[in-house]
Design a protein around this motif. Structure first.
Motif, PDB file in Angstrom:
ATOM      1  N   TRP A   1       0.829  -1.196   0.000  1.00  0.00           N
ATOM      2  CA  TRP A   1       0.000   0.000   0.000  1.00  0.00           C
ATOM      3  C   TRP A   1       0.866   1.250   0.000  1.00  0.00           C
ATOM      4  CZ3 TRP A   1      -0.208   3.582   4.066  1.00  0.00           C
ATOM      5  CH2 TRP A   1      -1.111   4.614   3.870  1.00  0.00           C
ATOM      6  N   ALA A   2       1.946   1.210   0.754  1.00  0.00           N
ATOM      7  CA  ALA A   2       2.819   2.381   0.827  1.00  0.00           C
ATOM      8  C   ALA A   2       3.475   2.663  -0.521  1.00  0.00           C
ATOM      9  CB  ALA A   2       3.887   2.171   1.890  1.00  0.00           C
ATOM     10  N   THR A   3       3.763   1.627  -1.296  1.00  0.00           N
ATOM     11  CA  THR A   3       4.377   1.867  -2.606  1.00  0.00           C
ATOM     12  C   THR A   3       3.351   2.361  -3.616  1.00  0.00           C
ATOM     13  OG1 THR A   3       4.071  -0.445  -3.229  1.00  0.00           O
ATOM     14  CG2 THR A   3       6.167   0.165  -2.220  1.00  0.00           C
ATOM     15  N   VAL A   4       2.131   1.866  -3.554  1.00  0.00           N
ATOM     16  CA  VAL A   4       1.101   2.295  -4.502  1.00  0.00           C
ATOM     17  C   VAL A   4       0.590   3.681  -4.146  1.00  0.00           C
ATOM     18  CG1 VAL A   4      -1.235   1.769  -5.328  1.00  0.00           C
ATOM     19  CG2 VAL A   4       0.426  -0.050  -5.073  1.00  0.00           C
ATOM     20  N   PHE A   5       0.633   4.025  -2.880  1.00  0.00           N
ATOM     21  CA  PHE A   5       0.110   5.315  -2.445  1.00  0.00           C
ATOM     22  C   PHE A   5       0.846   6.467  -3.113  1.00  0.00           C
ATOM     23  CE2 PHE A   5      -0.048   8.839   0.675  1.00  0.00           C
ATOM     24  CZ  PHE A   5      -1.416   9.044   0.651  1.00  0.00           C
TER      25      PHE A   5
ATOM     26  N   ALA B   1       2.078   6.426  -6.128  1.00  0.00           N
ATOM     27  CA  ALA B   1       1.845   6.459  -7.579  1.00  0.00           C
ATOM     28  C   ALA B   1       0.793   7.509  -7.913  1.00  0.00           C
ATOM     29  CB  ALA B   1       1.398   5.087  -8.059  1.00  0.00           C
ATOM     30  N   PRO B   2       0.944   8.208  -9.029  1.00  0.00           N
ATOM     31  CA  PRO B   2      -0.033   9.245  -9.383  1.00  0.00           C
ATOM     32  C   PRO B   2      -1.397   8.640  -9.714  1.00  0.00           C
ATOM     33  CG  PRO B   2       1.661   9.023 -11.091  1.00  0.00           C
ATOM     34  CD  PRO B   2       2.038   8.128  -9.979  1.00  0.00           C
ATOM     35  N   GLY B   3      -2.426   9.261  -9.200  1.00  0.00           N
ATOM     36  CA  GLY B   3      -3.789   8.820  -9.475  1.00  0.00           C
ATOM     37  C   GLY B   3      -4.354   7.835  -8.479  1.00  0.00           C
ATOM     38  N   TYR B   4      -3.548   7.323  -7.574  1.00  0.00           N
ATOM     39  CA  TYR B   4      -4.028   6.328  -6.608  1.00  0.00           C
ATOM     40  C   TYR B   4      -4.096   6.866  -5.184  1.00  0.00           C
ATOM     41  CZ  TYR B   4      -3.398   2.727 -10.133  1.00  0.00           C
ATOM     42  OH  TYR B   4      -3.491   1.972 -11.254  1.00  0.00           O
ATOM     43  N   GLY B   5      -3.720   8.080  -4.950  1.00  0.00           N
ATOM     44  CA  GLY B   5      -3.577   8.612  -3.606  1.00  0.00           C
ATOM     45  C   GLY B   5      -4.813   8.505  -2.745  1.00  0.00           C
ATOM     46  N   MET B   6      -5.898   9.160  -3.112  1.00  0.00           N
ATOM     47  CA  MET B   6      -7.087   9.206  -2.254  1.00  0.00           C
ATOM     48  C   MET B   6      -7.816   7.864  -2.208  1.00  0.00           C
ATOM     49  SD  MET B   6      -6.949  11.995  -0.809  1.00  0.00           S
ATOM     50  CE  MET B   6      -8.493  11.963   0.042  1.00  0.00           C
ATOM     51  N   LEU B   7      -7.816   7.149  -3.326  1.00  0.00           N
ATOM     52  CA  LEU B   7      -8.481   5.845  -3.341  1.00  0.00           C
ATOM     53  C   LEU B   7      -7.780   4.868  -2.405  1.00  0.00           C
ATOM     54  CD1 LEU B   7     -10.607   3.964  -4.577  1.00  0.00           C
ATOM     55  CD2 LEU B   7      -8.914   3.380  -6.311  1.00  0.00           C
ATOM     56  N   THR B   8      -6.467   4.791  -2.504  1.00  0.00           N
ATOM     57  CA  THR B   8      -5.740   3.863  -1.633  1.00  0.00           C
ATOM     58  C   THR B   8      -5.758   4.329  -0.183  1.00  0.00           C
ATOM     59  OG1 THR B   8      -3.669   4.970  -2.155  1.00  0.00           O
ATOM     60  CG2 THR B   8      -4.221   3.032  -3.439  1.00  0.00           C
ATOM     61  N   LEU B   9      -5.796   5.622   0.026  1.00  0.00           N
ATOM     62  CA  LEU B   9      -5.893   6.120   1.401  1.00  0.00           C
ATOM     63  C   LEU B   9      -7.219   5.707   2.035  1.00  0.00           C
ATOM     64  CD1 LEU B   9      -4.490   7.839   3.566  1.00  0.00           C
ATOM     65  CD2 LEU B   9      -5.759   9.797   2.669  1.00  0.00           C
ATOM     66  N   GLY B  10      -8.298   5.827   1.292  1.00  0.00           N
ATOM     67  CA  GLY B  10      -9.609   5.400   1.803  1.00  0.00           C
ATOM     68  C   GLY B  10      -9.665   3.903   2.050  1.00  0.00           C
ATOM     69  N   GLU B  11      -9.102   3.123   1.124  1.00  0.00           N
ATOM     70  CA  GLU B  11      -9.100   1.673   1.310  1.00  0.00           C
ATOM     71  C   GLU B  11      -8.272   1.273   2.528  1.00  0.00           C
ATOM     72  OE1 GLU B  11      -7.622   0.169  -2.341  1.00  0.00           O
ATOM     73  OE2 GLU B  11      -9.565   0.284  -3.352  1.00  0.00           O
ATOM     74  N   MET B  12      -7.167   1.960   2.744  1.00  0.00           N
ATOM     75  CA  MET B  12      -6.328   1.603   3.884  1.00  0.00           C
ATOM     76  C   MET B  12      -7.004   1.987   5.195  1.00  0.00           C
ATOM     77  SD  MET B  12      -3.862  -0.017   5.024  1.00  0.00           S
ATOM     78  CE  MET B  12      -3.295  -0.550   3.453  1.00  0.00           C
ATOM     79  N   PHE B  13      -7.695   3.120   5.219  1.00  0.00           N
ATOM     80  CA  PHE B  13      -8.424   3.472   6.442  1.00  0.00           C
ATOM     81  C   PHE B  13      -9.547   2.477   6.711  1.00  0.00           C
ATOM     82  CE2 PHE B  13      -6.739   7.948   6.286  1.00  0.00           C
ATOM     83  CZ  PHE B  13      -6.062   7.842   7.488  1.00  0.00           C
ATOM     84  N   LEU B  14     -10.195   1.980   5.674  1.00  0.00           N
ATOM     85  CA  LEU B  14     -11.221   0.953   5.842  1.00  0.00           C
ATOM     86  C   LEU B  14     -10.587  -0.329   6.388  1.00  0.00           C
ATOM     87  CD1 LEU B  14     -14.239   0.263   5.316  1.00  0.00           C
ATOM     88  CD2 LEU B  14     -13.473  -0.673   3.133  1.00  0.00           C
ATOM     89  N   PHE B  15      -9.453  -0.712   5.821  1.00  0.00           N
ATOM     90  CA  PHE B  15      -8.731  -1.902   6.270  1.00  0.00           C
ATOM     91  C   PHE B  15      -8.296  -1.760   7.730  1.00  0.00           C
ATOM     92  CE2 PHE B  15      -4.561  -4.101   6.530  1.00  0.00           C
ATOM     93  CZ  PHE B  15      -5.019  -5.392   6.382  1.00  0.00           C
ATOM     94  N   LEU B  16      -7.709  -0.625   8.076  1.00  0.00           N
ATOM     95  CA  LEU B  16      -7.290  -0.400   9.452  1.00  0.00           C
ATOM     96  C   LEU B  16      -8.483  -0.302  10.397  1.00  0.00           C
ATOM     97  CD1 LEU B  16      -4.365   2.116   8.894  1.00  0.00           C
ATOM     98  CD2 LEU B  16      -4.219  -0.306   9.479  1.00  0.00           C
ATOM     99  N   GLY B  17      -9.616   0.162   9.890  1.00  0.00           N
ATOM    100  CA  GLY B  17     -10.836   0.183  10.698  1.00  0.00           C
ATOM    101  C   GLY B  17     -11.298  -1.216  11.061  1.00  0.00           C
TER     102      GLY B  17
END
Length: 123
Positions: free
Chosen positions: A83-87, A89-105
């Motif tokens: 996740w940290a490597t994809v985060f 990458a351009p265009g994936y920032g907010m989507l991966t951030l939301g998915e990671m917060f869901l995962f950590l939730g």
């Protein structure tokens, strides 16, 4: 086509050499070890406890739960690295951030549930 199969030949030769080294080391170990069996050495041994009494022993589930929680959180921590490597990458920032917060939730919910049930108390 000749060069194609020669690379497989190199890999096969390396496997044979590796197998010969392992077999030689095990054979040398077997030939050089002391072999003096005694009744004490041949008796059943289990985790430092002498085999006395019945074969049934009570064990606490708490220790298995600790081990299970450790494995779950260790495996989940492995998912943070991709996740940290994809985060970045351009265009994936907010989507991966939301998915990671869901995962950590989900992880936090499981941890709070285990804490509320009293699983995390060692005593």
């Amino acid at each position: 086509m000749q060069g194609y199969f020669s690379s497989y030949l190199v890999v096969g030769v390396l496997f044979l050499i590796g197998g010969a080294i392992v077999a030689g080391a095990l054979s040398a170990n077997r030939m050089l070890r002391p072999h003096r069996p005694t009744p004490e050495k041949l008796s059943t041994y289990e985790c430092g406890v002498d085999p006395v009494g019945e074969g049934w022993a009570q064990s606490y589930v708490r220790y298995y739960v600790f081990a299970y929680l450790y494995v779950v959180f260790a495996v989940d921590a492995v998912f943070l690295f991709p996740w940290a490597t994809v985060f970045a990458a351009p265009g994936y920032g907010m989507l991966t951030l939301g998915e990671m917060f869901l995962f950590l939730g989900f992880l936090a919910t499981g941890l709070v549930y285990a804490w509320r049930k009293g699983v995390l108390t060692w005593v």
